[in-house]
Design a protein around this motif. Structure first.
Motif, PDB file in Angstrom:
ATOM      1  N   ARG A 450       0.818  -1.206   0.000  1.00  0.00           N
ATOM      2  CA  ARG A 450       0.000   0.000   0.000  1.00  0.00           C
ATOM      3  C   ARG A 450       0.857   1.263   0.000  1.00  0.00           C
ATOM      4  NH1 ARG A 450      -2.622  -0.524   4.697  1.00  0.00           N
ATOM      5  NH2 ARG A 450      -1.337   1.006   5.764  1.00  0.00           N
ATOM      6  N   GLN A 451       2.124   1.141   0.329  1.00  0.00           N
ATOM      7  CA  GLN A 451       2.988   2.315   0.408  1.00  0.00           C
ATOM      8  C   GLN A 451       3.067   3.019  -0.942  1.00  0.00           C
ATOM      9  OE1 GLN A 451       4.119   3.590   3.274  1.00  0.00           O
ATOM     10  NE2 GLN A 451       2.897   1.946   4.149  1.00  0.00           N
ATOM     11  N   PRO A 452       3.128   4.373  -0.929  1.00  0.00           N
ATOM     12  CA  PRO A 452       3.492   5.283   0.167  1.00  0.00           C
ATOM     13  C   PRO A 452       2.299   5.859   0.914  1.00  0.00           C
ATOM     14  CG  PRO A 452       3.427   6.517  -1.857  1.00  0.00           C
ATOM     15  CD  PRO A 452       3.034   5.109  -2.204  1.00  0.00           C
ATOM     16  N   TRP A 453       1.189   5.103   0.998  1.00  0.00           N
ATOM     17  CA  TRP A 453      -0.044   5.642   1.562  1.00  0.00           C
ATOM     18  C   TRP A 453      -0.387   4.976   2.889  1.00  0.00           C
ATOM     19  CZ3 TRP A 453      -1.395   9.547  -1.508  1.00  0.00           C
ATOM     20  CH2 TRP A 453      -1.104   9.477  -2.875  1.00  0.00           C
ATOM     21  N   THR A 454      -0.935   5.754   3.825  1.00  0.00           N
ATOM     22  CA  THR A 454      -1.666   5.140   4.934  1.00  0.00           C
ATOM     23  C   THR A 454      -3.118   4.934   4.501  1.00  0.00           C
ATOM     24  OG1 THR A 454      -1.835   7.373   5.851  1.00  0.00           O
ATOM     25  CG2 THR A 454      -0.308   5.884   6.918  1.00  0.00           C
ATOM     26  N   ILE A 455      -3.698   5.921   3.830  1.00  0.00           N
ATOM     27  CA  ILE A 455      -5.006   5.765   3.187  1.00  0.00           C
ATOM     28  C   ILE A 455      -4.756   5.836   1.691  1.00  0.00           C
ATOM     29  CG2 ILE A 455      -7.370   6.636   2.990  1.00  0.00           C
ATOM     30  CD1 ILE A 455      -6.599   5.710   5.791  1.00  0.00           C
ATOM     31  N   TYR A 456      -5.011   4.737   1.008  1.00  0.00           N
ATOM     32  CA  TYR A 456      -4.574   4.587  -0.385  1.00  0.00           C
ATOM     33  C   TYR A 456      -5.102   5.711  -1.275  1.00  0.00           C
ATOM     34  CZ  TYR A 456      -3.214   2.239  -4.670  1.00  0.00           C
ATOM     35  OH  TYR A 456      -2.627   1.924  -5.868  1.00  0.00           O
ATOM     36  N   GLY A 457      -4.166   6.451  -1.859  1.00  0.00           N
ATOM     37  CA  GLY A 457      -4.514   7.526  -2.763  1.00  0.00           C
ATOM     38  C   GLY A 457      -4.991   8.798  -2.090  1.00  0.00           C
ATOM     39  N   VAL A 458      -5.056   8.811  -0.756  1.00  0.00           N
ATOM     40  CA  VAL A 458      -5.628   9.953  -0.029  1.00  0.00           C
ATOM     41  C   VAL A 458      -4.601  10.618   0.885  1.00  0.00           C
ATOM     42  CG1 VAL A 458      -7.348  10.653   1.693  1.00  0.00           C
ATOM     43  CG2 VAL A 458      -7.972   9.040  -0.133  1.00  0.00           C
ATOM     44  N   LEU A 459      -3.994   9.850   1.787  1.00  0.00           N
ATOM     45  CA  LEU A 459      -3.104  10.424   2.800  1.00  0.00           C
ATOM     46  C   LEU A 459      -1.746   9.719   2.755  1.00  0.00           C
ATOM     47  CD1 LEU A 459      -2.750  12.376   5.210  1.00  0.00           C
ATOM     48  CD2 LEU A 459      -3.530  10.510   6.692  1.00  0.00           C
ATOM     49  N   PRO A 460      -0.683  10.425   2.370  1.00  0.00           N
ATOM     50  CA  PRO A 460       0.650   9.810   2.352  1.00  0.00           C
ATOM     51  C   PRO A 460       1.136   9.462   3.756  1.00  0.00           C
ATOM     52  CG  PRO A 460       0.590  11.794   0.991  1.00  0.00           C
ATOM     53  CD  PRO A 460      -0.682  11.781   1.800  1.00  0.00           C
ATOM     54  N   THR A 461       1.938   8.436   3.838  1.00  0.00           N
ATOM     55  CA  THR A 461       2.441   7.970   5.123  1.00  0.00           C
ATOM     56  C   THR A 461       3.268   9.037   5.831  1.00  0.00           C
ATOM     57  OG1 THR A 461       2.512   5.716   4.247  1.00  0.00           O
ATOM     58  CG2 THR A 461       3.773   6.144   6.245  1.00  0.00           C
ATOM     59  N   HIS A 462       4.073   9.784   5.084  1.00  0.00           N
ATOM     60  CA  HIS A 462       4.977  10.740   5.725  1.00  0.00           C
ATOM     61  C   HIS A 462       4.242  11.911   6.365  1.00  0.00           C
ATOM     62  CE1 HIS A 462       4.517  12.684   1.741  1.00  0.00           C
ATOM     63  NE2 HIS A 462       4.708  13.800   2.409  1.00  0.00           N
ATOM     64  N   LEU A 463       2.957  12.108   6.030  1.00  0.00           N
ATOM     65  CA  LEU A 463       2.172  13.167   6.665  1.00  0.00           C
ATOM     66  C   LEU A 463       1.336  12.659   7.836  1.00  0.00           C
ATOM     67  CD1 LEU A 463       0.830  15.232   3.606  1.00  0.00           C
ATOM     68  CD2 LEU A 463       2.751  15.765   5.114  1.00  0.00           C
ATOM     69  N   SER A 464       1.361  11.352   8.094  1.00  0.00           N
ATOM     70  CA  SER A 464       0.439  10.750   9.051  1.00  0.00           C
ATOM     71  C   SER A 464       0.988  10.648  10.466  1.00  0.00           C
ATOM     72  CB  SER A 464       0.051   9.342   8.576  1.00  0.00           C
ATOM     73  OG  SER A 464      -0.474   9.374   7.266  1.00  0.00           O
ATOM     74  N   VAL A 465       2.294  10.829  10.628  1.00  0.00           N
ATOM     75  CA  VAL A 465       2.922  10.508  11.907  1.00  0.00           C
ATOM     76  C   VAL A 465       2.748  11.623  12.929  1.00  0.00           C
ATOM     77  CG1 VAL A 465       4.635   8.994  10.856  1.00  0.00           C
ATOM     78  CG2 VAL A 465       5.138  11.429  11.135  1.00  0.00           C
TER      79      VAL A 465
END
Length: 524
Positions: A450-465
């Motif tokens: 699923r990377q680079p997403w926490t929410i696929y196509g919506v929220l990138p992982t690097h902005l979620s932490v």
């Protein structure tokens, strides 16, 4: 900008706790239904051996259940500690199924587990069977709601971004519940759990038969595990096909990476069995392919193409460029919520907002993104191919090996004279770790893919932490590893101890290693 080290450590910590937790979940999901089967036979026949089987295997189930609950609680807490912005951004949707899981499943499960262990002498046979059945239903309901939440992360349906609140909000609860990706993931995951439970009972029963101890007890356990395991393994393979189709519909990037499909192939695409992957050149040096199979699995048609990685990257590049427009319109709306022009621009491009946000990994202002930075963001949209490709194939290979074992084991129970063939029993014993390896690889493919997403196509992982310090993360990561490893050692010690004791640990006097003065005649 969030440091890359902080993101990597947060991901690593969640991966460690998730993989540890999933060592216990599959066995819980599978063994509880075996207990239902065994106790049902006891209630119908009155044969006390089946009661002893339920109590003995239930003891091992209970040890595993306790560890699963312990690791699961800390896993959920991490959404608030390590992934605070993620929780803020999508908590309106993601929190709902987790809350329902706690109220509907967890409390029922916790109540029934107590009645299961302490209700043998306080409840009638039928009442206790109902407790076991409710325990099984609660365990599977718990998995359902958690996988609905996870399925939404893979395929975010029933929600929209609200620029007034600057977060995702639920617009259709039932779309979230009946999300095809979530439903396919649920049935595939619980079936894998059933295989794990069956393999556990089959392997330990095989060890008893090899040692020629408690043979009649072991034979009955072997029969139940073989039949249940065969049905479960077939389900995993059939439902895995359905899961592949849903991935092809909602996450084409993941499917292309799993297949090391660099270029779009003519429909129907073949299934690559083996390949020499050259990620630097973005090609396979050689590959062994079965014609048509991947096209049928991924599209259910003979004419629909499965896009290759290079074509997906080209499409993602266009989405990133449109995403820049969406990010700029959103910034304008932050400054002036009544800006009608910005609203219109944002509505036209909001579907690509997440792709524009990918650039914030490298620049604070997306307008400063150079062609090189855009290209880096494009490359980020595809996970590394080699671990995806081989992780998936090892998982599938183990699945078919377990299917073959359960098939032969079931056949041996029909031809009962063959049940104690040493080669079959040794094979069953050595296959004990297989379902755990397959399950962990399955989660790796699903989550890493699923990377680079926490929410696929919506929220990138690097902005979620969360905004944590690297030192805090190192400390908590080390703490989790030490604590979870200690729990795993404790479980392994208890499991091995009681498995070695066998049904004699029940103290009924009917089994090996019990005092003959307390012996009770075995039922016929």
């Amino acid at each position: 900008m969030i440091s890359e080290q902080l993101v990597d450590l947060s991901r690593l910590q969640f991966a460690v706790t998730a993989l540890y937790h999933f060592l216990f979940v599959p066995l819980t999901l599978g063994m509880v239904w075996l207990l239902v089967i065994m106790e049902s036979v006891y209630v119908m026949t009155g044969n006390v051996v089946w009661k002893d089987m339920t109590r003995f295997w239930g003891k091992l189930f209970g040890i595993n259940f306790a560890l699963g609950v312990t690791t699961g609680i800390t896993l959920e807490f991490q959404f608030g500690t390590n992934w605070a912005y993620y929780s803020h951004y999508v908590g309106d949707i993601f929190g709902a199924p987790l809350a329902i899981e706690g109220m509907m499943a967890f409390f029922l499960e916790s109540t029934m587990i107590g009645l299961f262990f302490f209700g043998w002498d306080r409840l009638s046979k039928t009442q206790h069977l109902m407790v076991t059945l409710l325990l099984a239903i609660a365990s599977n309901l718990s998995a359902l709601w958690i996988l609905i939440a996870n399925g939404w992360m893979q395929s975010p349906v029933g929600a929209e971004f609200n620029y007034q609140t600057m977060r995702m909000e639920m617009v259709d609860f039932w779309s979230v519940v009946f999300n095809p990706d979530a439903q396919a993931k649920f049935v595939h995951t619980v079936s894998a759990g059933y295989v794990t439970g069956a393999m556990f009972v089959l392997s330990i029963s095989s060890w008893y038969l090899l040692k020629k101890r408690d043979v009649e007890f072991a034979k009955r356990s072997f029969r139940v595990a073989a039949a249940f395991g065969l049905a479960s393994a077939l389900s995993v393979i059939v439902l895995g096909d359905e899961s592949g189709y849903t991935v092809g519909e909602s996450q084409q990037t993941k499917l292309a990476a799993m297949e090391a499909m660099w270029q779009t192939k003519p429909a129907p695409a073949g299934l690559t069995v083996m390949a020499s992957i050259n990620e630097a050149a973005q090609k396979n040096n050689w590959e062994v392919e079965i014609p048509w199979v991947m096209g049928l699995i991924g599209t259910r048609s003979l004419t629909k193409e499965i896009p290759g990685i290079l074509q997906i990257k080209a499409k993602n590049r266009e989405r990133i460029l449109r995403g820049i427009v969406a990010v700029n319109a959103l910034d304008a709306l932050r400054r002036q919520r009544a800006d009608v022009v910005a609203q219109q621009v944002f509505e036209r491009h909001k579907a690509d907002l997440g792709f524009g946000l990918l650039l914030k990994k490298y620049v604070s202002d997306v307008n400063q993104a150079t062609p090189e930075i855009i290209e880096r963001a494009v490359n980020d949209t595809v996970p590394r191919v080699t671990p995806m490709f081989w992780g998936f194939r090892i998982m599938v290979g183990l699945g078919f090996a377990m299917l073959a074992l359960f098939g032969l084991a079931f056949w041996s129970t029909i031809k009962s004279a063959n049940m104690q063939k040493p080669w079959l029993l040794k094979w069953a014993l050595w296959m004990l770790p297989a379902p755990w390896v397959a399950a962990e690889l399955g989660w790796f493919v699903a989550e890493y893919g699923r990377q680079p997403w926490t929410i696929y196509g919506v929220l990138p992982t690097h902005l979620s932490v969360s905004t944590l310090s690297v030192n805090n993360l190192y400390g908590s990561l080390a703490g989790f590893i030490v604590f979870y490893t200690a729990l795993l050692v404790v479980e392994m010690f208890l499991m091995v101890k009681f498995a070695r004791l066998g049904p004699g640990s029940l103290g009924t006097g009917r089994y090996q290693d019990e005092s003959i003065t307390h012996a009770v005649p075995a039922p016929v």
